[in-house]
Design an enzyme around this catalytic site. Structure first.
Site, PDB file in Angstrom:
ATOM      1  N   ASP A   1       0.829  -1.216   0.000  1.00  0.00           N
ATOM      2  CA  ASP A   1       0.000   0.000   0.000  1.00  0.00           C
ATOM      3  C   ASP A   1       0.862   1.265   0.000  1.00  0.00           C
ATOM      4  OD1 ASP A   1       0.955  -0.188   2.612  1.00  0.00           O
ATOM      5  OD2 ASP A   1      -1.006   0.010   3.570  1.00  0.00           O
TER       6      ASP A   1
ATOM      7  N   TYR B   1      12.250   2.812  -0.762  1.00  0.00           N
ATOM      8  CA  TYR B   1      11.599   1.490  -0.784  1.00  0.00           C
ATOM      9  C   TYR B   1      10.302   1.550  -1.589  1.00  0.00           C
ATOM     10  CZ  TYR B   1       8.352  -2.139   0.794  1.00  0.00           C
ATOM     11  OH  TYR B   1       7.399  -3.130   0.831  1.00  0.00           O
TER      12      TYR B   1
ATOM     13  N   LYS C   1       9.183  -0.262  -5.178  1.00  0.00           N
ATOM     14  CA  LYS C   1       8.038  -1.173  -5.312  1.00  0.00           C
ATOM     15  C   LYS C   1       7.073  -0.643  -6.384  1.00  0.00           C
ATOM     16  CE  LYS C   1       7.167  -4.379  -3.178  1.00  0.00           C
ATOM     17  NZ  LYS C   1       7.513  -5.800  -3.415  1.00  0.00           N
TER      18      LYS C   1
HETATM   19  P1  NAD Z   1      11.269  -9.933   4.239  1.00  0.00           P
HETATM   20  O1  NAD Z   1      12.305  -8.867   4.203  1.00  0.00           O
HETATM   21  O2  NAD Z   1      10.899 -10.570   5.538  1.00  0.00           O
HETATM   22  O3  NAD Z   1      11.703 -11.121   3.258  1.00  0.00           O
HETATM   23  C1  NAD Z   1      12.251 -10.890   1.991  1.00  0.00           C
HETATM   24  C2  NAD Z   1      12.804 -12.206   1.478  1.00  0.00           C
HETATM   25  O4  NAD Z   1      13.323 -11.981   0.165  1.00  0.00           O
HETATM   26  C3  NAD Z   1      13.961 -12.765   2.319  1.00  0.00           C
HETATM   27  O5  NAD Z   1      13.814 -14.160   2.505  1.00  0.00           O
HETATM   28  C4  NAD Z   1      15.190 -12.462   1.472  1.00  0.00           C
HETATM   29  O6  NAD Z   1      16.237 -13.393   1.652  1.00  0.00           O
HETATM   30  C5  NAD Z   1      14.613 -12.538   0.068  1.00  0.00           C
HETATM   31  N1  NAD Z   1      15.388 -11.746  -0.902  1.00  0.00           N
HETATM   32  C6  NAD Z   1      15.805 -10.473  -0.780  1.00  0.00           C
HETATM   33  N2  NAD Z   1      16.510 -10.108  -1.850  1.00  0.00           N
HETATM   34  C7  NAD Z   1      16.534 -11.177  -2.688  1.00  0.00           C
HETATM   35  C8  NAD Z   1      17.105 -11.420  -3.959  1.00  0.00           C
HETATM   36  N3  NAD Z   1      17.812 -10.490  -4.591  1.00  0.00           N
HETATM   37  N4  NAD Z   1      16.915 -12.633  -4.539  1.00  0.00           N
HETATM   38  C9  NAD Z   1      16.201 -13.596  -3.890  1.00  0.00           C
HETATM   39  N5  NAD Z   1      15.655 -13.435  -2.676  1.00  0.00           N
HETATM   40  C10 NAD Z   1      15.819 -12.225  -2.086  1.00  0.00           C
HETATM   41  O7  NAD Z   1       9.995  -9.284   3.535  1.00  0.00           O
HETATM   42  P2  NAD Z   1       8.439  -9.485   3.844  1.00  0.00           P
HETATM   43  O8  NAD Z   1       8.043  -8.555   4.916  1.00  0.00           O
HETATM   44  O9  NAD Z   1       8.150 -10.929   3.942  1.00  0.00           O
HETATM   45  O10 NAD Z   1       7.833  -8.924   2.484  1.00  0.00           O
HETATM   46  C11 NAD Z   1       7.651  -9.785   1.364  1.00  0.00           C
HETATM   47  C12 NAD Z   1       7.062  -8.974   0.216  1.00  0.00           C
HETATM   48  O11 NAD Z   1       5.811  -8.412   0.610  1.00  0.00           O
HETATM   49  C13 NAD Z   1       7.940  -7.803  -0.214  1.00  0.00           C
HETATM   50  O12 NAD Z   1       7.876  -7.726  -1.607  1.00  0.00           O
HETATM   51  C14 NAD Z   1       7.284  -6.598   0.435  1.00  0.00           C
HETATM   52  O13 NAD Z   1       7.496  -5.450  -0.344  1.00  0.00           O
HETATM   53  C15 NAD Z   1       5.819  -7.006   0.413  1.00  0.00           C
HETATM   54  N6  NAD Z   1       4.963  -6.454   1.476  1.00  0.00           N
HETATM   55  C16 NAD Z   1       5.328  -6.569   2.785  1.00  0.00           C
HETATM   56  C17 NAD Z   1       4.455  -6.110   3.775  1.00  0.00           C
HETATM   57  C18 NAD Z   1       4.792  -6.238   5.244  1.00  0.00           C
HETATM   58  O14 NAD Z   1       4.045  -5.714   6.090  1.00  0.00           O
HETATM   59  N7  NAD Z   1       5.858  -6.913   5.632  1.00  0.00           N
HETATM   60  C19 NAD Z   1       3.219  -5.536   3.417  1.00  0.00           C
HETATM   61  C20 NAD Z   1       2.914  -5.419   2.052  1.00  0.00           C
HETATM   62  C21 NAD Z   1       3.779  -5.899   1.102  1.00  0.00           C
HETATM   63  O1  DAU Z   2       2.374  -0.962   4.562  1.00  0.00           O
HETATM   64  C1  DAU Z   2       3.095  -2.049   4.117  1.00  0.00           C
HETATM   65  C2  DAU Z   2       4.550  -1.933   4.537  1.00  0.00           C
HETATM   66  O2  DAU Z   2       4.601  -2.181   5.939  1.00  0.00           O
HETATM   67  C3  DAU Z   2       5.463  -2.894   3.792  1.00  0.00           C
HETATM   68  O3  DAU Z   2       5.470  -2.560   2.429  1.00  0.00           O
HETATM   69  C4  DAU Z   2       6.881  -2.856   4.349  1.00  0.00           C
HETATM   70  O4  DAU Z   2       7.673  -3.848   3.722  1.00  0.00           O
HETATM   71  C5  DAU Z   2       6.820  -3.132   5.839  1.00  0.00           C
HETATM   72  O5  DAU Z   2       8.115  -3.049   6.409  1.00  0.00           O
HETATM   73  C6  DAU Z   2       5.879  -2.140   6.533  1.00  0.00           C
HETATM   74  O6  DAU Z   2       6.417  -0.791   6.475  1.00  0.00           O
HETATM   75  P1  DAU Z   2       6.340   0.211   7.724  1.00  0.00           P
HETATM   76  O7  DAU Z   2       7.393   1.223   7.567  1.00  0.00           O
HETATM   77  O8  DAU Z   2       4.950   0.679   7.948  1.00  0.00           O
HETATM   78  O9  DAU Z   2       6.693  -0.854   8.908  1.00  0.00           O
HETATM   79  P2  DAU Z   2       7.652  -0.740  10.186  1.00  0.00           P
HETATM   80  O10 DAU Z   2       7.389  -1.952  11.030  1.00  0.00           O
HETATM   81  O11 DAU Z   2       9.054  -0.425   9.828  1.00  0.00           O
HETATM   82  O12 DAU Z   2       7.046   0.516  10.958  1.00  0.00           O
HETATM   83  C7  DAU Z   2       5.681   0.563  11.363  1.00  0.00           C
HETATM   84  C8  DAU Z   2       5.445   1.929  11.996  1.00  0.00           C
HETATM   85  O13 DAU Z   2       6.180   1.981  13.229  1.00  0.00           O
HETATM   86  C9  DAU Z   2       5.943   3.086  11.165  1.00  0.00           C
HETATM   87  O14 DAU Z   2       5.069   4.188  11.299  1.00  0.00           O
HETATM   88  C10 DAU Z   2       7.301   3.433  11.770  1.00  0.00           C
HETATM   89  C11 DAU Z   2       7.133   3.061  13.231  1.00  0.00           C
HETATM   90  N1  DAU Z   2       8.350   2.574  13.908  1.00  0.00           N
HETATM   91  C12 DAU Z   2       9.095   1.610  13.307  1.00  0.00           C
HETATM   92  C13 DAU Z   2      10.264   1.142  13.894  1.00  0.00           C
HETATM   93  C14 DAU Z   2      11.103   0.094  13.204  1.00  0.00           C
HETATM   94  C15 DAU Z   2       8.711   3.094  15.162  1.00  0.00           C
HETATM   95  O15 DAU Z   2       8.017   3.941  15.719  1.00  0.00           O
HETATM   96  N2  DAU Z   2       9.860   2.621  15.744  1.00  0.00           N
HETATM   97  C16 DAU Z   2      10.677   1.686  15.153  1.00  0.00           C
HETATM   98  O16 DAU Z   2      11.737   1.367  15.749  1.00  0.00           O
END
Ligand code: NAD
Ligand code: DAU
Length: 341
Positions: free
Chosen positions: A126, A153, A157
């Site tokens: 998002d 980032y 994306k």
């Molecule tokens: P993560 O960082 O936990 O995992 C990423 C994985 O990708 C790892 O296993 C890493 O080893 C692998 N990776 C990184 N670079 C690579 C490369 N060059 N080749 C092969 N593998 C590689 O991420 P996540 O939180 O599980 O997110 C997964 C996907 O979902 C991402 O595309 C992220 O943008 C998207 N996303 C995440 C969230 C969230 O809240 N975490 C929300 C919406 C979308």
């Molecule tokens: O919305 C989807 C996204 O959510 C994904 O695309 C990203 O991969 C995922 O990492 C996440 O991004 P955020 O930046 O929202 O997540 P994060 O957990 O890093 O932070 C959540 C909120 O908390 C954000 O407003 C920043 C705040 N934060 C984060 C950290 C790491 C803090 O206040 N303290 C911290 O130490």
């Protein structure tokens, strides 16, 4: 069905591997993952016992490696989770994000096209919509909103989203795309807010909150994200974009206090630290399109999901202790400076 799950050793990708193995016993799953700092093979320990699952260590930016694998395996479906995913790291090192999140996706799209992949699914976020104001609760992210990114980032994306849709329009490739809000649940890397709070509070260390902690995120239990992607790859029309969200907006400070309460830890652990550069104010998803087209709704309430998540971290200490004692220590010290109480 033979499915390639890239990034399957990370947080959401591994949950998706387990989701498919548990719900589609006939499917074969091959995980392609480079095992960066965020990927962990121990996460896939149970999957590796399943004969329908295989792990391939490889980097999506290695074009020849990707082409060789796709030629050999003849995948039906590719679901791309592989990415650099942490906003704070992208502020420190944008180049790595562009390389993995854009050039890596180009390789996957080209290989999918060359070797007859029937459906390519790009897992997006998002964050490509930018942010919403805190004082307009009526506004939500719609699939038709313009792309308006804030961080390196989210910009990377968004570039991948546009490339994926360009391959659909230009080459007629069968693609889908999903944009999800913040996930939480098992196997979440402890650099992200919820597992960071859990793991630091358990060690009675201070918990860093950026600014006042009033930024808002829309939290979704990871298994619900997996069920949505599973429906999209099997049932959605090519070229469609779907928002996925939990309809569960919370301020960061509310999240932190909820977790501390579940752990029985005092709020005095909270330490307000310098805000993130360009910090997005509010994310909120309108997920009515996926409900209308595919009948998807989240199954887990926040109260259930956060309790299950805290319990998981309490019972899987080995998993996260290994992570926070390694290279992650250097990252933490660099990002948070003196915050080592
Ligand atoms: P993560 O960082 O936990 O995992 C990423 C994985 O990708 C790892 O296993 C890493 O080893 C692998 N990776 C990184 N670079 C690579 C490369 N060059 N080749 C092969 N593998 C590689 O991420 P996540 O939180 O599980 O997110 C997964 C996907 O979902 C991402 O595309 C992220 O943008 C998207 N996303 C995440 C969230 C969230 O809240 N975490 C929300 C919406 C979308
Ligand atoms: O919305 C989807 C996204 O959510 C994904 O695309 C990203 O991969 C995922 O990492 C996440 O991004 P955020 O930046 O929202 O997540 P994060 O957990 O890093 O932070 C959540 C909120 O908390 C954000 O407003 C920043 C705040 N934060 C984060 C950290 C790491 C803090 O206040 N303290 C911290 O130490």
């Amino acid at each position: 069905m033979k499915i390639c799950v890239t990034g399957g050793a990370g947080f959401i990708g591994s949950n998706f591997v387990y989701y498919v193995l548990n719900h589609h016993a006939d499917d074969e799953v091959v995980c392609l993952d480079a095992l960066t700092y965020a990927g962990n093979l121990s996460t896939l320990q149970e999957a590796l016992k399943n004969p329908k699952f295989r792990f391939v260590k490889g980097d999506i930016t290695d074009r020849k490696g990707v082409f060789d694998l796709f030629e050999k395996e003849k995948f039906d479906i590719v679901v791309n989770f592989a990415a650099e995913s942490h906003v704070d790291r992208s502020i420190e090192n944008p180049a790595l994000f562009l390389n993995t999140n854009v050039m890596g996706v180009q390789n996957l799209l080209d290989a999918s096209r060359a070797y007859g992949v029937k459906r390519y699914h790009q897992v997006s976020t998002d964050e490509v919509y930018g942010d919403l104001p805190l004082d307009r609760p009526d506004l939500l992210f719609e699939e038709t909103n313009p792309i308006r990114t804030s961080s390196p980032y989210s910009a990377s994306k968004a570039a991948a989203d546009l490339l994926t849709l360009a391959y659909h329009r230009t080459y007629g490739m069968n693609v889908t795309l999903s944009r999800c809000s913040n996930n939480y649940g098992p196997y979440h890397f402890p650099e992200k807010l919820i597992p960071l709070v859990i793991t630091r509070a358990l060690a009675n260390k201070s918990v860093p909150v950026y600014g006042e902690g009033l930024n808002v995120r829309d939290w979704l239990f990871v298994e619900d994200h997996c069920s949505a992607i599973d429906l999209i790859i099997r049932q959605a029309k090519s070229g469609e974009v779907y928002n996925i969200g939990g309809n569960n907006e919370r301020t960061n400070i509310e999240i932190v206090k909820t977790v501390l309460k579940l752990l029985g830890k005092p709020e005095s652990l909270i330490e307000h630290v310098t805000d993130r550069k360009g910090h997005d104010l509010r994310y909120a998803i309108n997920a009515s399109k996926i409900k209308r087209d595919l009948g998807w709704v989240p199954n887990t309430t926040f109260e259930q999901g956060i309790k299950a998540t805290v319990d998981w971290y309490l019972t899987h200490e080995n998993w996260w202790q290994e992570i926070i004692s390694g290279e992650y220590v250097n990252y933490f010290n660099k990002m948070y400076g003196a915050l080592n109480k």
